[in-house]
Design an enzyme around this catalytic site. Structure first.
Site, mmCIF file in Angstrom:
data_model
loop_
_atom_site.group_PDB
_atom_site.id
_atom_site.type_symbol
_atom_site.label_atom_id
_atom_site.label_comp_id
_atom_site.label_asym_id
_atom_site.label_seq_id
_atom_site.Cartn_x
_atom_site.Cartn_y
_atom_site.Cartn_z
ATOM 1 N N GLY A 1 0.810 -1.212 0.000
ATOM 2 C CA GLY A 1 0.000 0.000 0.000
ATOM 3 C C GLY A 1 0.843 1.261 0.000
ATOM 4 N N ASP B 1 -2.344 6.879 2.767
ATOM 5 C CA ASP B 1 -1.793 7.900 1.868
ATOM 6 C C ASP B 1 -0.567 7.405 1.099
ATOM 7 O OD1 ASP B 1 0.065 7.752 3.861
ATOM 8 O OD2 ASP B 1 -0.094 9.852 4.491
ATOM 9 N N ARG C 1 14.515 0.176 0.616
ATOM 10 C CA ARG C 1 14.729 -1.081 1.331
ATOM 11 C C ARG C 1 15.267 -2.131 0.367
ATOM 12 N NH1 ARG C 1 9.905 -3.472 4.904
ATOM 13 N NH2 ARG C 1 8.822 -3.649 2.917
ATOM 14 N N ARG D 1 6.126 -12.864 1.186
ATOM 15 C CA ARG D 1 5.728 -13.111 2.566
ATOM 16 C C ARG D 1 4.871 -14.368 2.637
ATOM 17 N NH1 ARG D 1 5.512 -7.439 4.031
ATOM 18 N NH2 ARG D 1 6.635 -6.384 2.363
ATOM 19 N N ASP E 1 1.674 -11.374 6.999
ATOM 20 C CA ASP E 1 2.160 -10.520 5.912
ATOM 21 C C ASP E 1 3.477 -9.847 6.277
ATOM 22 O OD1 ASP E 1 0.154 -9.251 7.716
ATOM 23 O OD2 ASP E 1 0.826 -7.421 6.738
ATOM 24 N N ASP F 1 9.800 -5.662 7.878
ATOM 25 C CA ASP F 1 8.726 -4.782 8.358
ATOM 26 C C ASP F 1 8.929 -4.351 9.809
ATOM 27 O OD1 ASP F 1 7.681 -4.734 5.884
ATOM 28 O OD2 ASP F 1 5.695 -5.470 6.409
HETATM 29 P P1 AMP Z 1 2.226 -2.752 8.030
HETATM 30 O O1 AMP Z 1 1.506 -2.448 9.287
HETATM 31 O O2 AMP Z 1 3.275 -1.736 7.666
HETATM 32 O O3 AMP Z 1 2.753 -4.151 7.973
HETATM 33 O O4 AMP Z 1 1.149 -2.620 6.859
HETATM 34 C C1 AMP Z 1 -0.020 -3.394 6.779
HETATM 35 C C2 AMP Z 1 -0.729 -3.065 5.496
HETATM 36 O O5 AMP Z 1 -1.142 -1.691 5.481
HETATM 37 C C3 AMP Z 1 0.089 -3.261 4.239
HETATM 38 O O6 AMP Z 1 -0.751 -3.702 3.204
HETATM 39 C C4 AMP Z 1 0.608 -1.861 3.961
HETATM 40 O O7 AMP Z 1 0.946 -1.672 2.605
HETATM 41 C C5 AMP Z 1 -0.583 -1.011 4.371
HETATM 42 N N1 AMP Z 1 -0.182 0.348 4.761
HETATM 43 C C6 AMP Z 1 0.527 0.695 5.848
HETATM 44 N N2 AMP Z 1 0.711 2.019 5.901
HETATM 45 C C7 AMP Z 1 0.130 2.553 4.803
HETATM 46 C C8 AMP Z 1 -0.013 3.875 4.278
HETATM 47 N N3 AMP Z 1 0.485 4.943 4.906
HETATM 48 N N4 AMP Z 1 -0.676 4.002 3.121
HETATM 49 C C9 AMP Z 1 -1.181 2.945 2.481
HETATM 50 N N5 AMP Z 1 -1.086 1.690 2.915
HETATM 51 C C10 AMP Z 1 -0.441 1.475 4.075
HETATM 52 MG MG MG Z 2 3.795 -5.078 6.631
#
Ligand code: AMP
Ligand code: MG
Length: 491
Positions: free
Chosen positions: A89, A122, A173, A180, A249, A259
């Site tokens: 995302g 965002d 990165r 995953r 994930d 992550d």
């Molecule tokens: P994470 O908590 O970083 O492992 O992210 C979990 C999910 O939320 C993943 O699919 C990320 O791509 C999405 N995600 C996290 N932060 C954002 C952001 N600021 N904008 C869009 N997607 C996000």
């Molecule tokens: Mg993640």
């Protein structure tokens, strides 16, 4: 412009594995940090990367020739709840680079703007979490634990709206891949066995080529991933690391730490420790990481069942047998590592009791995890050093008894005290990224645009096993008023 020799094994997979997505340009990129060691390892040109054109690439303003930006698809269990569509995302994969050792490595921009997987987000990253990931992942690498790496961090010149408005940043990165457990789940959840098979074949070719040799390559793949995860999480335990969000994930198929969100290192030892603000039930507490890794691997095994055997009962039994190897592999890495930490050159049957005895005493006495092992290293050579390690315990009496047991154990080995101390100092770090230090670095950068503390912390953490006398303060656990009790996700 300087060419980067990108390759694209992942985007040669079928279209359903990813969505082509361009980074969204930002207002005014500024380089915070370029990781010169990693630049060299990847065979890239540091002069070009720190030029305006290079910085533009690191910020997503310029997609270099040969790159093929994609957002990858994945699903995942988040705190036990299945989400069938997550995906990148806020991360965009530019492509793969073959490094100096011939290893294929992904180059990904994290925080590069919205993608079709962004949902309400965002697509951006705030400076704090970018610095946190940079520091923690590079510290992990210096501690010799498998991890994704940080190639660069840039400021975007834009702000991101979180609870308050914060400076935005992009992290580049590098990972041996970004596949995953949740990537497998994405296809399995859609009943797309051919998708799972194509992914499994890709992973075997890329990460576990030895699995292709036998007559059951998918079972060998599962067994290999189980081994890699067991080993990784055991190494986290040996370093006092808490990942904090071990959702499926966030678990790399290649067995790298990935992550870095609300992760942190233990100060005082307590297996119930949780830092993450969103982990109310302690699902991802320090002491739970082994069982949770196994839970995640059961989810992976479920996705592979159709590939393991035509007969479902047989597939389940094969998977169960593979999963049953987890505990022994985890224990082996943990006990072997603990023996090294305690300066034991041989194995004796009662070693686990000795190890548990120390850990229990540390919990009861709130002893600092890192310093206990570091100072104990000096006690291997002389009892004159005992006072220093005893001082870490609120109840030194119990620890004194344990020290006597340890001394009688090591006295049965022929090594000299000097040899033992040297070996212990090689595996027991003095410097870890302590939470209060990381927070101080982030505060200086975010509030005062001052990146010197960030640079200095990186320098210290780059040599975690060396007594860097001029940086002795960085080894200190937090004072009570300095303790950080909660860490937050980057989102
Ligand atoms: P994470 O908590 O970083 O492992 O992210 C979990 C999910 O939320 C993943 O699919 C990320 O791509 C999405 N995600 C996290 N932060 C954002 C952001 N600021 N904008 C869009 N997607 C996000
Ligand atoms: Mg993640």
């Amino acid at each position: 412009m300087t060419e980067i020799a990108f390759d694209h094994s992942y985007s040669r997979l079928p279209d359903k594995f990813f969505i082509r997505t361009m980074p969204t340009p930002v207002a005014s990129p500024r380089l915070i940090k370029l990781n010169l060691d990693l630049v060299c390892q990847l065979g890239l040109d540091d002069r070009w990367l720190s030029s305006a054109e290079g910085i533009d690439m690191l910020a997503g303003n310029n997609v270099p020739r040969g790159a093929n930006p994609i957002a990858t698809a994945y699903a995942g269990h988040q705190f036990g709840h299945f989400v069938p569509r997550l995906g990148d995302g806020r991360a965009i994969l530019l492509g793969e680079v073959i490094d100096r050792d011939g290893v294929r490595r992904d180059m990904q921009l994290k925080g590069a703007g919205r993608t079709p997987f962004s949902r309400g987000g965002d697509g951006r990253a705030a400076l704090g979490p970018v610095l946190r990931e940079y520091i923690l992942s590079e510290a992990m690498n210096a501690l010799r634990i498998p991890t994704t790496r940080a190639l660069a961090a840039v400021l975007t010149g834009e702000t991101v709206a979180r609870e308050m408005s914060l400076p935005g940043a992009v992290l580049t990165r590098v990972a041996t891949s970004h596949i995953r457990i949740g990537t497998f789940q994405f296809f399995a959840a859609r009943g797309d066995t051919e998708g799972v098979r194509a992914l499994a074949d890709h992973v075997i070719a890329r990460h576990y080529p030895e699995a292709a040799a036998g007559d059951m390559p998918y079972l060998s793949l599962l067994t290999a991933v189980i081994g890699a995860q067991a080993s990784l999480v055991a190494q986290w335990m040996l370093a006092g690391f808490i990942h904090g969000v071990m959702n499926t994930d966030n678990m790399s198929i290649a067995g790298e730490t990935i992550d870095y969100g609300p992760c942190a290192f233990l100060d005082n030892y307590d297996p119930a420790t949780v830092f993450s603000s969103i982990d109310h039930a302690g699902r991802y507490a320090y002491g739970n990481q082994g069982p949770v890794a196994l839970w995640n691997l059961v989810r992976l095994a479920e996705t592979l069942l159709p590939l393991l055997a035509d007969d479902q009962d047989r597939a389940v039994s094969l998977a169960q047998n593979a999963l049953a190897t987890f505990d022994a592999q985890f224990q082996t890495v943990f006990i072997t590592g603990m023996r090294r930490k305690l300066g034991l050159f041989t194995g004796e049957e009662n070693d686990l009791t000795l190890i548990k005895g120390l850990l229990d005493t540390m919990t009861k006495s709130q002893a600092d995890f890192t310093l206990t092992f570091r100072y104990l290293s000096h006690s291997a050579e002389t009892i004159n050093a005992d006072e220093k390690v005893l001082n870490l315990f609120t109840e030194p009496g119990a620890f004194r008894k344990w020290l006597a047991r340890w001394r009688s154990r090591i006295s049965r080995e022929p090594q000299t005290g000097f040899e033992r101390r040297t070996a212990m100092l090689h595996v027991n770090p003095l410097f870890i990224p302590r939470n209060h230090r990381v927070e101080a670095v982030i505060a200086a950068a975010v509030q005062n645009n001052n990146f010197r503390p960030f640079e200095e912390l990186l320098t210290v953490l780059g040599e975690p096993f060396e007594d860097q006398a001029e940086f002795a303060l960085y080894a200190k656990p937090p004072e009570i008023h300095e303790r950080v009790l909660e860490t937050f996700c980057g989102t």
